[in-house]
Write an enzyme that holds these catalytic residues in place. Structure first.
Site, PDB file in Angstrom:
ATOM      1  N   GLU A   2      -7.337 -26.186  -5.746  1.00 12.68           N
ATOM      2  CA  GLU A   2      -8.454 -26.505  -6.637  1.00 12.68           C
ATOM      3  C   GLU A   2      -9.543 -25.435  -6.531  1.00 12.68           C
ATOM      4  OE1 GLU A   2      -8.403 -28.966  -8.786  1.00 12.68           O
ATOM      5  OE2 GLU A   2      -6.505 -29.778  -8.059  1.00 12.68           O
ATOM      6  N   GLU A  40      -7.091 -36.525 -11.317  1.00  8.58           N
ATOM      7  CA  GLU A  40      -6.304 -35.554 -12.084  1.00  8.58           C
ATOM      8  C   GLU A  40      -4.861 -35.500 -11.594  1.00  8.58           C
ATOM      9  OE1 GLU A  40      -8.459 -31.880 -11.835  1.00  8.58           O
ATOM     10  OE2 GLU A  40      -9.899 -32.496 -13.377  1.00  8.58           O
ATOM     11  N   GLU A  45     -15.790 -34.118  -5.970  1.00 12.15           N
ATOM     12  CA  GLU A  45     -14.745 -33.204  -6.440  1.00 12.15           C
ATOM     13  C   GLU A  45     -13.372 -33.651  -5.945  1.00 12.15           C
ATOM     14  OE1 GLU A  45     -12.854 -30.677  -8.535  1.00 12.15           O
ATOM     15  OE2 GLU A  45     -15.037 -30.502  -8.603  1.00 12.15           O
TER      16      GLU A  45
END
Length: 134
Positions: free
Chosen positions: A39, A87, A80
């Site tokens: 990420e 996701e 996050e």
């Protein structure tokens, strides 16, 4: 016919005590490693934390204010990680475009944006008086 769920039916819930804590710590570490490797937003926000934490600690402010500044940056990372988990779960279900999948990913992205906004406001509120007094 639906049978009621019982925790004993879950093969992942068998660990107790220190064994459970050890496995949880290993899983948490793996999550941080995956986030760092995969990420880019996590890496950027981690860089922000690593750059701004020494500045927060060096500022002539109270320990309480220093804690708030650093905590605001840690919260960005936490949110996050949650966004990345949403996701990943959606991508596991399907890579094809779906309006609900997009909406879920957008919600996560908005949460990160709001966390960054709150962190910015906290930093501005704490640092503005220092700049004015220079």
């Amino acid at each position: 016919m639906n049978f009621p769920y019982h925790v004993d039916q879950n093969p992942h819930k068998g660990n107790r005590g220190l064994t459970r804590a050890w496995h949880a710590a290993k899983n948490s570490w793996c999550g941080l490693v995956y986030a760092f490797r995969e990420e880019s937003a996590f890496r950027q926000e981690l860089t922000l934390l690593l750059l701004l934490t020494p500045i927060a600690l060096a500022l002539p402010i109270s320990l309480f204010e220093k804690s708030f500044l650093v905590a605001s940056l840690v919260m960005v990372l936490v949110i996050e990680l949650l966004n990345s988990s949403v996701e990943a779960a959606i991508d596991r279900i399907s890579f094809e475009h779906h309006d609900l999948s997009k909406r879920a990913k957008d919600f996560g992205s908005a949460a990160v944006m709001l966390a960054l906004f709150v962190a910015t406001l906290l930093w501005a509120a704490v640092c503005a008086p220092l700049i004015v007094n220079i």
